[in-house]
Scaffold this motif. Sequence first.
Motif, PDB file in Angstrom:
ATOM      1  N   ARG A  30      46.106  35.481  51.516  1.00 31.84           N
ATOM      2  CA  ARG A  30      46.135  34.965  53.097  1.00 31.84           C
ATOM      3  C   ARG A  30      44.963  35.880  53.610  1.00 31.84           C
ATOM      4  O   ARG A  30      44.706  35.974  54.851  1.00 31.84           O
ATOM      5  CB  ARG A  30      47.228  35.275  53.733  1.00 31.84           C
ATOM      6  N   GLY A  31      43.888  36.038  52.932  1.00 28.65           N
ATOM      7  CA  GLY A  31      42.767  36.684  53.334  1.00 28.65           C
ATOM      8  C   GLY A  31      41.824  35.977  54.275  1.00 28.65           C
ATOM      9  O   GLY A  31      41.051  36.644  55.280  1.00 28.65           O
ATOM     10  N   CYS A  32      41.738  34.674  54.244  1.00 29.66           N
ATOM     11  CA  CYS A  32      41.056  34.203  55.260  1.00 29.66           C
ATOM     12  C   CYS A  32      41.712  32.718  55.568  1.00 29.66           C
ATOM     13  O   CYS A  32      43.051  32.461  55.175  1.00 29.66           O
ATOM     14  CB  CYS A  32      39.755  33.658  54.602  1.00 29.66           C
ATOM     15  N   GLY A 122      34.310  36.529  51.928  1.00 36.24           N
ATOM     16  CA  GLY A 122      35.596  36.872  51.970  1.00 36.24           C
ATOM     17  C   GLY A 122      36.607  36.556  50.627  1.00 36.24           C
ATOM     18  O   GLY A 122      37.351  37.575  50.288  1.00 36.24           O
ATOM     19  N   CYS A 123      36.191  35.752  49.728  1.00 36.73           N
ATOM     20  CA  CYS A 123      36.922  35.425  48.565  1.00 36.73           C
ATOM     21  C   CYS A 123      36.385  36.135  47.621  1.00 36.73           C
ATOM     22  O   CYS A 123      36.933  36.262  46.434  1.00 36.73           O
ATOM     23  CB  CYS A 123      36.977  33.721  48.405  1.00 36.73           C
TER      24      CYS A 123
HETATM   25  S1  SF4 Z   1      39.922  31.263  50.197  1.00 35.39           S
HETATM   26 FE1  SF4 Z   1      40.060  33.081  49.062  1.00 35.39          FE
HETATM   27  S2  SF4 Z   1      40.171  34.858  50.484  1.00 35.39           S
HETATM   28 FE2  SF4 Z   1      40.757  32.780  51.490  1.00 35.39          FE
HETATM   29  S3  SF4 Z   1      42.774  32.748  51.533  1.00 35.39           S
HETATM   30 FE3  SF4 Z   1      42.058  31.656  49.592  1.00 35.39          FE
HETATM   31  S4  SF4 Z   1      41.840  32.944  48.135  1.00 35.39           S
HETATM   32 FE4  SF4 Z   1      42.181  34.350  50.142  1.00 35.39          FE
END
Ligand code: SF4
Length: 212
Positions: A30-32, A122-123
């Motif tokens: 749930r990083g972004c 972010g990913c």
């Molecule tokens: S796009 Fe990447 S950083 Fe963002 S919630 Fe999905 S896995 Fe996590």
Amino acid sequence: MADEDTGDATPFLPDRLSLKALRESAAGCRGCHLWRPATQTVFGEGRKSSRLMLVGEQPGDKEDQQGKPFVGPASRELDRGLEAAGIDRAEAYLTNVVKHFKFEERGRRRIHQTPKRFEVEGCRPWLDAELAVVRPEALVLLGAIAAKALLGSSFKVTKQRGRLLDSELAPVVIATVHPSSILRQPDEERRVAEREAFADDMRAVAEALRKV
Ligand code: SF4
């Protein structure tokens, strides 16, 4: 539970890096904000022993639904290119720089939206972890988003496609277009030409892999 939507996947990474642990942890990332409207995380697929890693931009509509990378229309173009070069897709590790589908809804359709730089960054911890575990001999970056993410924002795929690049990411690093660009060509003649250019880039990968 790690904080949600901070713009950084790092707190969601497992303590021990293995593909199984990474895949399981990424499923709950749930990083972004991109996880919210998407169906599921689409993590990379392939064996740890893969000599070749292919990195695209982000999952598309079909990938989001099926939870697997490169299963939509563009994947058929990817398969054609790999086949033309004599590369067995089953031997490759396939992934994307962003693991959730970014889209806008237009009626009942979900239209792909290009991820922004902060979303790619972010990913990125997931991709870095995949690279650390698989340690491919050849890394192929498919499209400008993947190439810029790993080679820097000034990198131009159109100018440097199909060339061996000097990089510490892997012994062989080559960037080319994303196979979806073949589908976007305005007519059949240009589609055929782009398909052949993509196959040539895949042949360059196969040739370089033979020499590693
Ligand atoms: S796009 Fe990447 S950083 Fe963002 S919630 Fe999905 S896995 Fe996590």
